[in-house]
Design an enzyme around this catalytic site. Structure first.
Site, PDB file in Angstrom:
ATOM      1  CD  GLU A  80      -3.103  -0.944   2.152  1.00 30.51           C
ATOM      2  OE1 GLU A  80      -2.786  -0.386   3.225  1.00 30.51           O
ATOM      3  OE2 GLU A  80      -4.223  -1.459   1.954  1.00 30.51           O
ATOM      4  CD  GLU A 111       3.582 -20.935  12.182  1.00 27.09           C
ATOM      5  OE1 GLU A 111       3.595 -21.116  13.412  1.00 27.09           O
ATOM      6  OE2 GLU A 111       2.711 -20.284  11.588  1.00 27.09           O
TER       7      GLU A 111
END
Length: 294
Positions: A80, A111
């Site tokens: 963004e 992870e």
């Protein structure tokens, strides 16, 4: 010691029996704790911004690292920055455990692979002016810790964000931001208020950083990239607001300036051409106020 984000919420053991109105009420109410957690960490956020500004101004990059929800929130903040502040895409990098596949699906074991985190971080060739944001709700995600080790060795500024106090991610980073949100309404679902706190913290950090880099004039986002019709209209409105000029004048000036709002503002307020306005901004390091003073 069990992570506070994994402990069943003590106040709602019969959540599945709640009527819908009450269910929504408690879920929304608990989200308020996310903002309070970020508020409590505001001093650490401010220190992170202070230390990041000179590094990023000197050419450094923002590198977000996370797994699952934390990784996706890091990616969201990174992508963004381009339409909002014209921030170069190459200078906002998001590393997510499991890579692109993990954005829509869980990648088994990703992870838990600390070595891969280190490999992924080293692959982007970190340097001293880079700023690495290590994000983990638990604060002990191996992928994130592996990347953090590599970042520390490279000399990059490291910022740890975790939702558990005294978490390994916080201990390993140069600046630790503890967003202590406690147990989730739905036990262990850190996409709830833990994720909300991370989103608020990342928004606040990157927005404050961009203000510090003179990407904002007053409270106007004058360095936006008009990549669609909505943002083109927003560029026109921002130019009108900053200069007091008509829509027609703002639009025609923006066209001559390649829709660079900063350039259009300086051109209109100083009654000069686009090239001269652009040159003034270059001398002023992109600071609109300084460019207006000539």
């Amino acid at each position: 010691m069990q992570n506070s984000t994994e402990i069943p919420h003590p106040q709602h053991p019969d959540l599945d029996l709640y009527p819908v109105d009450r269910l929504v009420e408690v879920l929304v109410e608990d989200q308020l704790n996310a903002a309070q957690a970020v508020w409590a960490a505001r001093a650490q956020l401010a220190e992170a911004v202070r230390q990041a500004i000179p590094r990023i101004a000197a050419g450094g990059r923002l590198i977000y690292v996370g797994a699952g929800t934390s990784g996706r929130l890091g990616l969201l903040d990174a992508v963004e920055l381009y339409p909002t502040f014209s921030w170069p895409r190459a200078r906002a990098i998001a590393l997510v455990a499991g890579g692109a596949d993990a954005l829509t699906d869980g990648v088994e074991g990703a992870e838990d692979d600390g070595q891969q985190g280190e490999v992924d971080l080293l692959a982007v060739r970190p340097v001293a002016n880079d700023v690495v944001l290590a994000i983990a709700a638990s604060g002990c995600t191996p992928y994130v810790l592996g990347a953090l080790r590599a970042a520390c060795a490279s000399g990059s500024l490291t910022i740890g964000l975790a939702n558990n106090p005294n978490a390994p991610v916080l201990a390993a980073a140069q600046i630790s931001i503890a967003l202590v949100t406690g147990p989730e309404i739905i036990s262990g679902s850190t996409r709830l208020k833990a994720g909300t706190a991370q989103k608020i913290a990342l928004n606040s950090f990157s927005s404050a950083l961009m203000v510090g880099l003179k990407k904002v004039y007053g409270n106007l986002m004058v360095d936006l990239r008009p990549v669609n019709a909505k943002l083109v209209q927003r560029a026109i409105s921002l130019t009108m607001h900053a200069t007091g000029m008509s829509e027609e004048m703002a639009r025609s000036t923006l066209v001559s300036c390649g829709y660079q709002v900063k350039v259009a503002i300086v051109a209109l307020k100083c009654d000069i051409g686009a090239d001269e306005a652009r040159a003034r901004l270059a001398v002023a390091g992109g600071n609109v106020r300084q460019a207006l003073r000539g």
